[in-house]
Design an enzyme around this catalytic site. Sequence first.
Site, PDB file in Angstrom:
ATOM      1  N   ASP A 299     -16.416 -39.576  14.676  1.00 17.06           N
ATOM      2  CA  ASP A 299     -15.366 -38.734  14.120  1.00 17.06           C
ATOM      3  C   ASP A 299     -14.019 -39.283  14.592  1.00 17.06           C
ATOM      4  OD1 ASP A 299     -14.219 -36.543  12.815  1.00 17.06           O
ATOM      5  OD2 ASP A 299     -14.145 -35.403  14.667  1.00 17.06           O
ATOM      6  N   THR A 301     -10.793 -37.984  14.628  1.00 15.55           N
ATOM      7  CA  THR A 301      -9.974 -37.092  15.438  1.00 15.55           C
ATOM      8  C   THR A 301     -10.712 -36.714  16.713  1.00 15.55           C
ATOM      9  OG1 THR A 301      -9.030 -36.185  13.403  1.00 15.55           O
ATOM     10  CG2 THR A 301      -8.668 -34.946  15.431  1.00 15.55           C
ATOM     11  N   ASP A 530     -16.733 -32.996  17.702  1.00 14.79           N
ATOM     12  CA  ASP A 530     -16.282 -31.964  18.636  1.00 14.79           C
ATOM     13  C   ASP A 530     -16.117 -30.603  17.990  1.00 14.79           C
ATOM     14  OD1 ASP A 530     -14.134 -32.507  17.056  1.00 14.79           O
ATOM     15  OD2 ASP A 530     -12.714 -32.906  18.682  1.00 14.79           O
TER      16      ASP A 530
END
Length: 791
Positions: A299, A301, A530
Site C-alpha cells: 500500500d 500510503t 494499515d
Amino acid sequence: MTTMAAAGLTDAEVAQRIAEGKTNDVPTRAARTVSEIVRANVFTRINAILGVLFVIVLSTGSVINGAFGLLIIANSAIGIIQEIRAKQTLDKLAIVGQAKPTVRRQSGTRAVLPSEVVLDDIIELGPGDQIVVDGEVVEETNLEVDESLLTGEADPIAKDAGDPVMSGSFVVAGSGAYRATKVGREAYAAKLAEEASKFTLVKSELRNGINKILQFITYLLVPAGLLTIYTQLFTTDAGWREAVLRMVGALVPMVPEGLVLMTSIAFAVGVVRLGRRQCLVNELPAIEGLARVDVVCADKTGTLTENGMRVSDLKSLTEGHVADVLAQLASDDARPNASMAAIAEAYQTPPGWSATATAPFKSATKWSGTSYGEHGNWVIGAPDVLLDPASPVAEEAERIGAQGLRVLLLGSSDRSVDAPDAPGVVTPAALVVLEQRIRPDAGDTLDYFASQHVSVKVISGDNAVSVGAVAGKLGLHGETMDARRLPEQPEKLAETLEECTTFGRVRPDQKRAMVHALQSRGHTVAMTGDGVNDVLALKDSDIGVAMGSGSSASRAVAQIVLLDNKFATLPYVVGEGRRVIGNIERVSNLFLTKTVYSVLLAILVGIGGLSAKIFGTDPLLFPFQPIHVTIAAWFTIGIPAFILSLAPNNERAKTGFVRRVMTAALPSGLVVGTATFVSYLVAYQGREATPVEQTQASTAALITLLASSLWVLAVVARPYQWWRVLLVACSMLAYVLIFSIPLAQELFMLDPTNMKVTSVALGIGLAGAALIEVLWWVQGRVLGEERRVWR
C-alpha cells in the site's frame, strides 16, 4: 459553514434503544482466545503419542526412563507463551478501538465507550476525533474528514450537513456533530471486521511437512508397536516390566519429538530477534511464510510514503519576498493541513507581520489567505481556482501536476481576504510544488526485493498518476493503471497484474480480488496495509503485514505487525525466515535419520523375535531402554541441532522440504540402523545371557549407534567453520566422558568394561561412518549439488 446545534436523545430514548439491542456491539476481532491458544498447542499429534508412551513408562515405576516426557511440556510451552505475548501486545495496541466518543444527551454531554453508543445518538466531533459508527452530519463548522483507512484516498473530504460519515474515519479539521444511523455490526468498518473475523492459520510448508511425517509415523507406530509388544512380551523370558521398557525404547525414537521442539525454538528466537526491531509476529510460522513470498502488494500510503508532504520546488513568478510570505502564512495557521505543514517546515523564519484578516482553508473553496495591512493580502490555494484555468501560470501548474506532484499558487489579492467577494483579482507570485514524503528507506527495501526476485505491486486509493510518480522516484519501473479500468474476470485480472506494477484508485474489494488473482497464478503473496480497507486483502493473502499505527482490525488479521511502521523491517523478516527454513531443514536430517534407524531396528528385532518363535532360536530383546535412546539423542541430535538451528543462514527458500530431507535421512538411517543391529547380534549372548552380558550387549549397540550417528552430525554440520568443528568435537567428547565416569555408567545402565565387545562395536560404528561419508559424496554427484567440506 456553521449549522444549528442538534438536540440529543433523552434518557428514556437511550434506555429503549438499549433494550431493543440497538447498541454499538462491535464484532469479535480475528484473534484466538487464551483457551483456544492453549488447546491448539497442547492437544497435538506428537504430544498425544509421547503422552501415551510416557504413561506406559510410569506404570513400570522407572522415572528415569520417562525423561522424554519433558518434551511434552517444552513443545507446548513455547507456542503458548509466544502466541499469548503477541495477543497481549495487540490488545494494548487497540487504542483506536477504545477511543471515547462524546455524545450529546438530555442528561448532558459526556464521553462514553464505543460500545455505549446507541442508534440516533448525537456525537460531537473535533480535530483528531475517531468516528466510531456510521452516521449523518447534523452540524458542521469547516468539517473535514480523513477516510484513508477506509478508501485509501489520502486527501481529506469536506463534510456538509446531511453528508454521510463512516466508522473508521477521523476528523482532520473543523468541528461538528453527527447522528448515529448504523451501529454495531451494521456499521461499515464493523462489517469488514466481521467478514474477516474467522481466525486462520498461516500456511507453512515446514509445519505441513512435519505434520505429514508425524502422520505417517503415527500409522507406522501401530504395526511396529504391536510387533514389538508381541516379540518382547511373548518371545523372550524377560519380565513384563523389562519388556514394556524395551518396547517403549523401540517406539520413542521413531517419533522425531525434538524436531517439533527445535522448529518452535527456531521460530521463537526469530520472533524475539524481530521484536527487537519493533516487529510483532502473531504466529511463529509467519516468519517462514514471508521468506517464501514472491510477490509483495504494498500500500503506497503509510508504506512507501510517510504521512505528510515536503516542498520539492518553488517557482517564483515575481520579484519580492516570497519566502517571507510563505513563512508568515504558515506561522499564522493554527491548524495547518498537510500542505501548509510542509511549507512551515521549509520556511521557518517569518518576518513577524501582524494579521488584519484571515480566511481559513476549506475544501469547497480550495484556498486560504491572510491580510497583513501594508504588507498586502496574500492567498494560497489551487491554481485553477485562483486563476483563469487557461492562463499560462495555471497551465504550467497543470503540467507539473501531471507528474504526480501537488501544486499550490501563492498570489497577492486586490482586496482583504475576508471580503465577501474574496479572493478577487489575484496576481501570481509563486508556484509551490509539493510531493509526498517518501520514506528514506523505501528505495533500499524495494532494491532488496528486486535482488531477491520478489515482485512488488504498489496499490493505492490515490490517483494513478500520483502513485506512479512515487513508484518511479523509488526506481520501481513498470506500467501504471487506474484500477477503475481493471477487468472483472479473474483470468484477465491476473494477466493485467502480471503486466502492470502500480495501481491507483483501488477499491477495498479490488485489493482482495487482486490477491486472489495473483494466487491463482501460483504466486505466494504478501500484503501490506494499515486501514480497514485493507482487512480482507490482508486476511486472504498468504502473509498479511499491518502497520502498528493502522486500524485495530488490520492488526488483528495480519500475521506480522510492524510496530514502528517501517517497511524497511521486511527484509529482516525475510532474513529470519531464511535462517529458520535453512537451519530446520539441516537439523531435520538428524531427527529423521533417528526415525529411520529406529524403525529399521524395531523391524529387524521383530523379525528376529518371530524367527525365535517359529524356529526355536534364542529370543531377541530390543537392545535399548528409553534412557539409552534419550542420551543417544543428547549430543548427536538435541544440543547440536539447537545450536545449528540458530546459526546464520541466508540460503534462498526452496519448496520440497519433505522430499529433500528424506533423500538425505533415509540412506543415513539405514546405515546406522543396520550397523547397530549387526553390532548387537555380535555382542548378544542369547537366552543364557546374564544381566551383565545383556547390559554389555546393549552398550555395544549404543556405541555403534553413537559412532555412526556422530558422523551424520559431522556431515550435516558442513560446510565447516571453526565453531562447527568445535561443536562436533565437543559432542564426541561428551560421550567419551559419559562412558568413562562410573556414576554415569550406573545411572544410564551402561557397561563398556568388556574391551573385546566394545572394540568390535566401535569398529562397526566407524565402518558405518565411512559408508555415510561415501554416500554423502555420491548423493551430491547424483543430485548435481556442490559438496563443500569447508566454508
